[in-house]
Design an enzyme around this catalytic site. Structure first.
Site, mmCIF file in Angstrom:
data_model
loop_
_atom_site.group_PDB
_atom_site.id
_atom_site.type_symbol
_atom_site.label_atom_id
_atom_site.label_comp_id
_atom_site.label_asym_id
_atom_site.label_seq_id
_atom_site.Cartn_x
_atom_site.Cartn_y
_atom_site.Cartn_z
ATOM 1 N N PHE A 11 -63.691 -22.205 20.053
ATOM 2 C CA PHE A 11 -64.611 -21.184 19.530
ATOM 3 C C PHE A 11 -64.574 -21.133 17.992
ATOM 4 C CE2 PHE A 11 -64.511 -16.361 18.692
ATOM 5 C CZ PHE A 11 -65.864 -16.298 18.376
ATOM 6 N N ILE A 60 -51.753 -32.270 20.745
ATOM 7 C CA ILE A 60 -50.767 -32.009 19.673
ATOM 8 C C ILE A 60 -49.333 -31.931 20.200
ATOM 9 C CG2 ILE A 60 -52.395 -30.939 18.046
ATOM 10 C CD1 ILE A 60 -51.209 -28.176 18.878
ATOM 11 N N ALA A 83 -54.746 -24.241 19.907
ATOM 12 C CA ALA A 83 -53.787 -23.321 20.527
ATOM 13 C C ALA A 83 -54.283 -22.949 21.913
ATOM 14 C CB ALA A 83 -53.660 -22.044 19.691
ATOM 15 N N SER A 85 -55.108 -19.683 23.692
ATOM 16 C CA SER A 85 -55.477 -18.480 22.942
ATOM 17 C C SER A 85 -55.738 -17.226 23.779
ATOM 18 C CB SER A 85 -56.738 -18.780 22.111
ATOM 19 O OG SER A 85 -57.853 -18.923 22.972
ATOM 20 N N THR A 100 -47.922 -25.850 23.547
ATOM 21 C CA THR A 100 -49.005 -26.112 22.577
ATOM 22 C C THR A 100 -48.787 -25.355 21.272
ATOM 23 O OG1 THR A 100 -50.647 -26.700 24.229
ATOM 24 C CG2 THR A 100 -51.480 -25.778 22.166
ATOM 25 N N THR A 130 -52.924 -15.073 14.131
ATOM 26 C CA THR A 130 -53.572 -13.878 14.668
ATOM 27 C C THR A 130 -52.860 -12.599 14.216
ATOM 28 O OG1 THR A 130 -53.862 -12.666 16.749
ATOM 29 C CG2 THR A 130 -52.196 -14.353 16.753
ATOM 30 N N ASP A 131 -53.591 -11.494 14.226
ATOM 31 C CA ASP A 131 -52.961 -10.203 13.915
ATOM 32 C C ASP A 131 -52.031 -9.746 15.036
ATOM 33 O OD1 ASP A 131 -54.869 -9.556 15.842
ATOM 34 O OD2 ASP A 131 -55.774 -7.904 14.713
ATOM 35 N N GLU A 132 -52.134 -10.412 16.218
ATOM 36 C CA GLU A 132 -51.341 -9.948 17.369
ATOM 37 C C GLU A 132 -49.847 -10.151 17.160
ATOM 38 O OE1 GLU A 132 -53.089 -10.761 21.203
ATOM 39 O OE2 GLU A 132 -55.086 -10.943 20.326
ATOM 40 N N TYR A 156 -48.480 -14.910 24.529
ATOM 41 C CA TYR A 156 -49.381 -15.506 23.527
ATOM 42 C C TYR A 156 -48.934 -15.142 22.116
ATOM 43 C CZ TYR A 156 -53.423 -15.728 20.369
ATOM 44 O OH TYR A 156 -54.244 -15.950 19.286
ATOM 45 N N LYS A 160 -47.417 -17.483 19.010
ATOM 46 C CA LYS A 160 -48.057 -17.585 17.688
ATOM 47 C C LYS A 160 -47.074 -17.136 16.599
ATOM 48 C CE LYS A 160 -51.743 -18.618 16.709
ATOM 49 N NZ LYS A 160 -52.393 -19.941 16.434
ATOM 50 N N ASN A 255 -62.388 -0.051 23.236
ATOM 51 C CA ASN A 255 -63.075 -0.979 24.143
ATOM 52 C C ASN A 255 -64.267 -0.338 24.843
ATOM 53 O OD1 ASN A 255 -61.292 -3.017 23.546
ATOM 54 N ND2 ASN A 255 -60.022 -2.714 25.372
ATOM 55 N N GLY A 289 -48.332 -4.948 29.559
ATOM 56 C CA GLY A 289 -47.932 -4.940 28.135
ATOM 57 C C GLY A 289 -49.107 -4.841 27.181
HETATM 58 P P1 NAD Z 1 -60.042 -21.440 21.752
HETATM 59 O O1 NAD Z 1 -59.176 -21.227 22.950
HETATM 60 O O2 NAD Z 1 -61.504 -21.161 21.842
HETATM 61 O O3 NAD Z 1 -59.889 -22.941 21.233
HETATM 62 C C1 NAD Z 1 -58.667 -23.611 21.180
HETATM 63 C C2 NAD Z 1 -58.940 -25.110 21.025
HETATM 64 O O4 NAD Z 1 -57.668 -25.780 20.953
HETATM 65 C C3 NAD Z 1 -59.706 -25.714 22.201
HETATM 66 O O5 NAD Z 1 -60.746 -26.550 21.715
HETATM 67 C C4 NAD Z 1 -58.650 -26.540 22.920
HETATM 68 O O6 NAD Z 1 -59.176 -27.690 23.592
HETATM 69 C C5 NAD Z 1 -57.724 -26.930 21.782
HETATM 70 N N1 NAD Z 1 -56.367 -27.229 22.266
HETATM 71 C C6 NAD Z 1 -55.610 -26.466 23.105
HETATM 72 N N2 NAD Z 1 -54.448 -27.099 23.355
HETATM 73 C C7 NAD Z 1 -54.461 -28.245 22.632
HETATM 74 C C8 NAD Z 1 -53.533 -29.306 22.475
HETATM 75 N N3 NAD Z 1 -52.347 -29.314 23.120
HETATM 76 N N4 NAD Z 1 -53.846 -30.344 21.655
HETATM 77 C C9 NAD Z 1 -55.047 -30.352 20.997
HETATM 78 N N5 NAD Z 1 -55.977 -29.380 21.138
HETATM 79 C C10 NAD Z 1 -55.682 -28.345 21.948
HETATM 80 O O7 NAD Z 1 -59.367 -20.576 20.600
HETATM 81 P P2 NAD Z 1 -60.037 -19.745 19.413
HETATM 82 O O8 NAD Z 1 -60.351 -18.392 19.896
HETATM 83 O O9 NAD Z 1 -61.081 -20.568 18.764
HETATM 84 O O10 NAD Z 1 -58.786 -19.617 18.423
HETATM 85 C C11 NAD Z 1 -58.493 -20.649 17.475
HETATM 86 C C12 NAD Z 1 -57.243 -20.269 16.699
HETATM 87 O O11 NAD Z 1 -57.459 -19.026 16.028
HETATM 88 C C13 NAD Z 1 -56.012 -20.081 17.568
HETATM 89 O O12 NAD Z 1 -54.907 -20.624 16.883
HETATM 90 C C14 NAD Z 1 -55.881 -18.570 17.725
HETATM 91 O O13 NAD Z 1 -54.548 -18.195 17.893
HETATM 92 C C15 NAD Z 1 -56.439 -18.097 16.395
HETATM 93 N N6 NAD Z 1 -57.078 -16.758 16.415
HETATM 94 C C16 NAD Z 1 -58.029 -16.448 17.343
HETATM 95 C C17 NAD Z 1 -58.648 -15.191 17.304
HETATM 96 C C18 NAD Z 1 -59.745 -14.820 18.275
HETATM 97 O O14 NAD Z 1 -60.215 -13.673 18.245
HETATM 98 N N7 NAD Z 1 -60.218 -15.718 19.117
HETATM 99 C C19 NAD Z 1 -58.265 -14.262 16.334
HETATM 100 C C20 NAD Z 1 -57.287 -14.620 15.393
HETATM 101 C C21 NAD Z 1 -56.710 -15.871 15.440
HETATM 102 P P1 TYD Z 2 -59.725 -10.151 24.724
HETATM 103 O O1 TYD Z 2 -61.130 -10.529 24.412
HETATM 104 O O2 TYD Z 2 -59.026 -10.859 25.828
HETATM 105 O O3 TYD Z 2 -58.906 -10.277 23.349
HETATM 106 P P2 TYD Z 2 -57.379 -9.807 22.998
HETATM 107 O O4 TYD Z 2 -56.652 -9.549 24.249
HETATM 108 O O5 TYD Z 2 -56.848 -11.014 22.284
HETATM 109 O O6 TYD Z 2 -57.527 -8.608 22.115
HETATM 110 O O7 TYD Z 2 -59.678 -8.594 25.044
HETATM 111 C C1 TYD Z 2 -60.166 -7.626 24.132
HETATM 112 C C2 TYD Z 2 -59.861 -6.256 24.694
HETATM 113 O O8 TYD Z 2 -60.647 -6.061 25.887
HETATM 114 C C3 TYD Z 2 -58.417 -6.090 25.115
HETATM 115 O O9 TYD Z 2 -58.013 -4.746 24.824
HETATM 116 C C4 TYD Z 2 -58.426 -6.305 26.618
HETATM 117 C C5 TYD Z 2 -59.810 -5.806 27.026
HETATM 118 N N1 TYD Z 2 -60.413 -6.512 28.175
HETATM 119 C C6 TYD Z 2 -60.899 -5.773 29.264
HETATM 120 O O10 TYD Z 2 -60.829 -4.535 29.291
HETATM 121 N N2 TYD Z 2 -61.456 -6.481 30.302
HETATM 122 C C7 TYD Z 2 -61.539 -7.839 30.322
HETATM 123 O O11 TYD Z 2 -62.054 -8.413 31.315
HETATM 124 C C8 TYD Z 2 -61.061 -8.565 29.192
HETATM 125 C C9 TYD Z 2 -61.132 -10.072 29.157
HETATM 126 C C10 TYD Z 2 -60.500 -7.861 28.134
#
Ligand code: NAD
Ligand code: TYD
Length: 349
Positions: A11, A60, A83, A85, A100, A130-132, A156, A160, A255, A289
């Site tokens: 993404f 990786i 990652a 994720s 990973t 991530t902020d998590e 997760y 991270k 939410n 959690g």
């Molecule tokens: P995503 O799950 O959409 O994409 C992860 C990508 O990594 C995928 O294309 C997957 O194929 C690839 N991947 C997974 N394992 C792999 C491996 N072993 N070797 C090579 N490639 C591999 O994740 P995202 O939401 O795009 O997040 C990207 C990064 O940003 C992550 O590091 C995540 O922790 C961080 N992040 C995400 C968010 C969010 O809201 N989605 C917020 C803050 C930080």
């Molecule tokens: P999510 O998109 O999984 O992101 P993160 O857990 O990394 O914050 O979830 C966002 C918020 O929405 C989180 O508080 C969990 C909640 N959630 C639901 O209530 N229902 C769902 O089906 C999902 C996927 C998330």
């Protein structure tokens, strides 16, 4: 300049690839991705033929493959996003996240160190986090800053946090120029429909229940994904090695409030009677959690590097809904599994 982006078929990674390939035609951008369930090369259809873009399918966690690739390509910089994720998946199978997110990151650091040796001039290892990692905030004011102590709760966020520590350790121990950014929840086009917003858009479209965890009172701080890609560009080019930057738009939503807003937008877009989509809301058992509230203070990034978010959330959410409704084929390919055949079609392997 040759930059390696890991996880570029995911993404956020696909937005970072698109942004760098189109903004810097003079750079070579290599996208390395394993193409797990979350990797989708259809995310990059519009840039896949660009002269400065190439894709390599690698894992990786394979240290020998990482070393071989670095020795061959010598990369000037790495932007590491690959990652596992999704928090719910980490609760079901944590080990994958250790492999990973922790081992994979260390393999990349080792490969970079082996090839860059002690000559780090012009080099940068950028780790996207991530902020998590900061844990959860209570039901009050306050936001995570770069000096907030790490306190991860889910497998997760623990993985991270561990990877962040390794990146800092390579900076402090070996002098590797590294930078880390910790971003809040992203939303926008090309997000895998297991995460809240695309899952709920897809379910509303198909008249399926909307599973709200617990009472829906948890709070997340949402950022338009293109603004994240822009922040990564700014930090990559202007950030100080050894530093950490928080990224977020000070945009906190409970939410259930977000879900109600999404339902109203969907009713309007689908010409449904107002209130129809909200009837799909179904309260389910809370996530184990479940972190209560995240909020990120990005004033360091704003003051020091001049980055600002570009979109108001209401506008961004509307754009997001429009995108998923206009790109139903993308969504259908993801839900049917068709997207996983795209690599063979493109690269014939
Ligand atoms: P995503 O799950 O959409 O994409 C992860 C990508 O990594 C995928 O294309 C997957 O194929 C690839 N991947 C997974 N394992 C792999 C491996 N072993 N070797 C090579 N490639 C591999 O994740 P995202 O939401 O795009 O997040 C990207 C990064 O940003 C992550 O590091 C995540 O922790 C961080 N992040 C995400 C968010 C969010 O809201 N989605 C917020 C803050 C930080
Ligand atoms: P999510 O998109 O999984 O992101 P993160 O857990 O990394 O914050 O979830 C966002 C918020 O929405 C989180 O508080 C969990 C909640 N959630 C639901 O209530 N229902 C769902 O089906 C999902 C996927 C998330």
């Amino acid at each position: 300049m040759h930059i390696l982006i890991t996880g570029g078929a995911g993404f956020i990674g696909s937005h970072v690839v698109r942004h760098l390939v189109t903004t810097y035609p003079q750079y070579t951008i290599t996208n390395l991705d394993k193409l797990t369930y979350a990797g989708n090369l259809e995310n990059l259809r519009d840039v896949e033929d660009s002269r400065n873009y190439r894709f390599v399918r690698r894992d990786i966690t394979d240290s020998a493959a990482m070393l071989e690739l670095f020795e061959k390509e010598g990369f000037d910089g790495v932007i590491h996003l690959a990652a596992e994720s999704h928090v719910d998946r980490s609760i079901a199978s944590p080990t994958e996240f250790v492999m990973t997110n922790v081992l994979g990151t260390v393999n990349l650091l080792n490969a970079a160190r082996a090839v860059w040796k002690e000559d780090f001039s012009g080099k940068l290892f950028y780790h996207v986090s991530t902020d998590e990692v900061y844990g959860a905030l209570g039901n009050k004011d306050g936001a995570f800053t770069e000096t907030t102590s790490y306190d991860p709760h889910s497998p997760y966020s623990a993985s991270k946090a561990s990877s962040d520590h390794f990146v800092r350790a390579y900076h402090d121990t070996y002098g590797m120029p590294t930078v880390i950014s910790n971003c809040s929840n992203n939303y926008g086009p090309y997000q895998f429909p297991e995460k809240l917003i695309p899952l709920f858009i897809n379910n509303i479209r198909n008249n399926k229940p909307l599973p709200v965890y617990g009472k829906g009172e948890n709070v997340r701080d949402w950022l338009w994904v293109v603004d994240h890609a822009q922040a990564i560009d700014v930090i990559y080019h202007n950030g100080e090695p050894g530093e950490t930057y928080n990224i977020g738009g000070r945009n906190e939503w409970k939410n259930i409030d977000l879900i109600r807003l999404l339902c109203r937008i969907m009713d309007r877009k689908l010409w449904r009677v107002e209130g129809k989509s909200e009837k799909l809301i179904s309260y389910v058992t809370d996530r184990a959690g479940h972190d209560f509230r995240y909020a990120i203070d990005s004033s360091k990034l704003q003051k020091e590097l001049g980055w600002l978010p570009s979109l108001r959330f209401e506008e961004g959410l509307e754009k997001t809904v429009d995108w998923y409704l206009e790109n139903q084929e993308w969504l259908d390919h993801v839900t049917s599994g068709e997207y996983q055949r795209y690599y063979e079609e493109m690269y014939g392997e």
